[in-house]
Every structure is written in C-alpha cells, then in structure tokens.
Write a protein that holds these residues in place. Structure first.
Motif, PDB file in Angstrom:
ATOM      1  N   GLN A   1       0.824  -1.198   0.000  1.00  0.00           N
ATOM      2  CA  GLN A   1       0.000   0.000   0.000  1.00  0.00           C
ATOM      3  C   GLN A   1       0.865   1.257   0.000  1.00  0.00           C
TER       4      GLN A   1
ATOM      5  N   GLU B   1       0.972   4.344  -2.680  1.00  0.00           N
ATOM      6  CA  GLU B   1       0.714   5.711  -2.208  1.00  0.00           C
ATOM      7  C   GLU B   1       1.857   6.643  -2.593  1.00  0.00           C
TER       8      GLU B   1
ATOM      9  N   ASP C   1       1.767   9.924  -5.122  1.00  0.00           N
ATOM     10  CA  ASP C   1       2.275  11.232  -4.689  1.00  0.00           C
ATOM     11  C   ASP C   1       3.425  11.723  -5.562  1.00  0.00           C
TER      12      ASP C   1
END
Length: 323
Positions: A292, A296, A300
């Motif tokens: 995860q 992420e 970003d």
C-alpha cells in the motif's frame, strides 16, 4: 490436460529408472556434487543443478528386535495385522509382546531439490526430488502401557535415543515438469491458485526480466483426496535462499526515500529485484503494508519502481493473495 502436459508427465515417468540407478550408485557421503555428476551421466539431455535441501523430517519405518534383526518393513501394517489377530484388543497385544525386545524404526532424512530448465517460460523446468534417508532404531514397543495404535507407532515423547541401523542412502522420490503440474491443477480447479498467480507476477515483474524463477524457488507439492474422493494438488513455493531472508528495516510509517532504500537493501540481500514483494507473499519477511505504501508513494509522484512492477503491486492490492 493438454497433449503437451500429458507428454511431459509420461516423459518424466520414463526417466525414473535412470534416476533411481544414479541414486543407487551414489553414496550420500560424497555429497550433492557427486549426485549431480551421476545424474549428468544418466540423463544426457538435461543438466540438473542442486537448488535446495530441506531436512528435519522423518517417516515411520519397520520393526527390529534387540539384536537388529528385521521383523517387518512396515511398522503400521505389522501392528494392524497383529491387532486384528487379537480382535482389536490392544491390551492383549501389549501383554503378548511385553517380554519381547522389539523396536520401531524411523527413516530420517532430507529432500534434495534439483532443477533443469527445458524451455524459455519460467514454469518450463523440471523439478527433481531425491531423498537421502537413514533408518534409525527409535522407541521400544509395548512399554509404558500404550493405549492406542498411535501411541505404539509414534509416541512423540521426545525422549527416544535414535540409533542408526545402516548408512544413509539416496532414493528417487519424484520428477515433475512444473508447467505440466500447473496445467493439471487448472484441470482440477479452473480458478487460478496462488501459485499460478505467483508465476504470472514473476513473469510480468522485473524479477522475471532478470532471472529464471527456478534460480530462486522450488515447489513442494502434495496431493490428497477431497470429500468427493477427487485428487487435489497443493503447491507451495520454497525460497532457495541460504538461511533466513534479511531483516526488512522499515517501520509502518516509512515512506518515499527511506522506504525505497529499505526495499533496495532487501532486494540486494536476497539477490533479485522485487524480492521484497515475493517474500511478502511467501515468507512474511516483509509486511503487507509495504504494498500500500509503495502505491501511495507512486500516487504522490515518488515512483521508484518501474511501471511493470507498480502494475503487479497494484493488481495485488485489488486482488490480494498469499502462499
């Protein structure tokens, strides 16, 4: 099952006598290198390499008397026959043999996994399993008031002093074409098993672009009957990494550069890219939160994995699996 898969299965069976002969001609004391040389001579078409050895197991053996003379080659069968002759009265069986010095034996050993690539696909390899076994005298039978066959055959008291009865020896266990094995599993159950998905992920990822699957993994298989008496195959990947995987040095809050460094360090310690991902699936050396966090970071704008690897991780998050 496809014709190609069936042909590989039959071909593997045809090699059994040659492999068994190589095992019989090779002493365990000479080590795996001598075994590989014997196989090279017996199987000229393929070059097997020793990939991994796993020990620490045993199976039940036979029955010997106090002087080492063999009473039976099969402990379980012998006990069942003796019990049946006494109408199932285990107390009578114990009483009849109480004064005789009889011992159960165990076959203590390890499994050697050897591989040979036979094609370009990652699943296109032969996996050879050879056991080295040594028969050991184990617990004395009919002492300590056993109340069941299980207590007679394998009391698991942990106090047995095993004594070797003979030298260790090699014995052929199984030869499989892994691609054919995977096809057999799909015939039994069309839905892809975790092992199928692992091969798919390996092929798509940087790991598969860099190294053959069989350079880093072997597969332990076992087959049993379900409640409908249909055969079910279980396939478990085993990393051929010497020792335990390296420690994954990142906390759950780690992101971006520090996480990238932790992943890179782990991959280098194991020896191939995306090692962290595959050990997340198999050894739990890497926690699941890492997948995860990697996605992420990519969202970003900090994408330190190649697109092919990000896609593999993203797909796992949508449809997770473990082995």
């Amino acid at each position: 099952m496809s014709k190609e898969s069936t042909a590989w299965t039959e071909y593997c069976k045809s090699l059994s006598p040659a492999i068994a002969g190589a095992c019989a001609r090779t002493t365990v004391s000479a080590g795996p290198t001598a075994l590989v040389k014997a196989l090279d001579t017996a199987l000229e078409d393929w070059k097997f390499r020793h990939a991994f050895a796993r020990g620490g197991w045993y199976r039940l053996g036979g029955v010997v008397d106090g002087s080492g003379e063999r009473v039976s080659d099969n402990l379980e069968t012998w006990l069942e026959q003796e019990l049946a002759a006494r109408d199932g009265d285990i107390d009578l069986l114990v009483d009849d043999y109480a004064d005789q010095e009889l011992y159960a034996t165990r076959l203590v050993g390890q499994t050697h996994y050897l591989t040979a690539c036979v094609g370009d696909a990652h699943e296109d390899f032969l996996l050879l399993e050879i056991e080295d076994l040594q028969e050991m005298r184990a617990h004395r039978l009919f002492v300590g008031e056993p109340g069941s066959l299980e207590e007679l055959t394998d009391p698991r008291s942990g106090s047995e002093k095993l004594q070797p009865l003979d030298l260790p020896f090699y014995t052929f266990r199984r030869l499989q074409h892994i691609g054919a094995l995977l096809q057999r599993m799909l015939v039994q159950k069309p839905e892809a098993a975790p092992i199928h998905r692992m091969f798919e992920d390996w092929t798509k990822s940087s790991a598969g672009q860099t190294s053959a699957y069989s350079n880093h993994w072997v597969i332990a298989t076992r087959e049993h009957l379900d409640r409908y008496q249909q055969p079910i195959i279980r396939a478990q990947p085993i990393a051929t990494l010497a020792g335990e995987p390296p420690t994954f040095g990142a906390a759950a809050t780690t992101r971006q550069l520090e996480l990238h460094q932790a992943l890179t360090q782990f991959d280098r310690g194991v020896g191939f890219p995306m090692a962290w991902y595959f050990h997340m699936l198999t050894s739990k050396a890497v926690p699941h939160w890492v997948a995860q966090a990697v996605i992420e970071d990519a969202l970003d704008g900090y994408a330190y994995l190649p697109p092919r690897d990000l896609e593999v991780v993203r797909h796992w998050l949508h449809a997770p699996y473990t082995l």
